[in-house]
Design an enzyme around this catalytic site. Sequence first.
Site: not given
Ligand code: 13P
Ligand code: MG
Ligand code: MG
Length: 368
Positions: A11, A230, A233
Amino acid sequence: MRTTLSVIKADVGSVGGHLTPSRELLQVIQGHLRQHAGELLCDRFVGHTGDDVALLLVHTRGAGDEAIHQLAWNAFVAGTAEARRQGLYGAGQDLLKNAFSGNVRGLGPAVAEIELDERPSEPFLFLAADKTDPGAFNLPLYLAFADVMNTPGLILSPKLGKGFRFVVMDVSSAEVDRVIELVTPEEIYDLATLLRDTERYVVESIWSRATGEQAAVVSTSRLHNIAGRYTGKDDPVMLVRSQMDFPATGEVLAPYHLGHFVAGCMRGSHQMPLMPVRLGSSVSFFDGPPVVSCAAFSLHQGRLTEPVDAFDHPFWDTVRHRVAEKAIEMRRQGFAGAAMLPMSELEYTGVVERLERLDKRFQVRTRC
Ligand code: 13P
Ligand code: MG
Ligand code: MG
Ligand code: 13P
């Protein structure tokens, strides 16, 4: 011919929040591969699921090849520059280190690679999920490769009946790779015992016991192990070979009718059902629901056919409706109980600071 399929996914920025990469970002990444692949690649496919861009690179250089990883890293660096130029959200989100050092593992991007001797026909599936983590594939893989209720091939085909070898990784181990091998059908209860804990034990690969050939590979990165906080994900990717000595394509796809609850969705901190979606889908409701897409290919002499969008069929519309209802039902209870992940999964978020602050305000009361 020994062929390698390398999926490298990151990402590096998205439009309107964590929804989807921009057209220009995708064009820059594709353009980079076109310009710089030279003789490295036999073929390639670039797709996106939610805000994650995945590169499927076909070559003959083996897994973990430095030149292939460098090409993917540079493509994502170029994509990040474009994301910054456009002011996209989370530009460079998954590029957690500044410099490339031989392999993208440990730098942020997710990796799933498989080496294979092409069968006369080599059907395989490339699955990508957003707003969840690699444990999301535990149940579908268990059902497809070890459960005869899902996969009649386990009793109908003598080769499938010999079972499979699962390599399971303990993703809580940040310093070293801790893995265990379990064989099915003999050890299915041991396997299920590990796979129920999707945040700790993750299927890394699956191998045929009849032929020794690799059937599946899943990316197993844990971004918070790399970043120590964090950062999103771990939105996993997976390759699964199908037919003949492996489960049929339909047996691999069948478990996704469940819309089982997985970790992720909003701020990576919730339990929500996994929705099978079309290629190139975005996310929406509550930064979700978590989505999984599947591109089916046949590989021949290092060349890919066009992708077939495996979840673009009227059957899956009914599933999507059911999953949406399940998602709404879970969201009705907000932060309470099973809707949110346990503390161990929230430890990289602001919840920890809040609890520390509150802890000081607790008073010990003497019992009378
Ligand atoms: P991503 O991991 O897809 O970037 O999403 C992060 C997030 O916190 C969405 O609420
Ligand atoms: Mg993202
Ligand atoms: Mg993502
Ligand atoms: P084919 O006989 O066309 O290979 O299909 C068998 C099968 O696996 C269907 O599920």
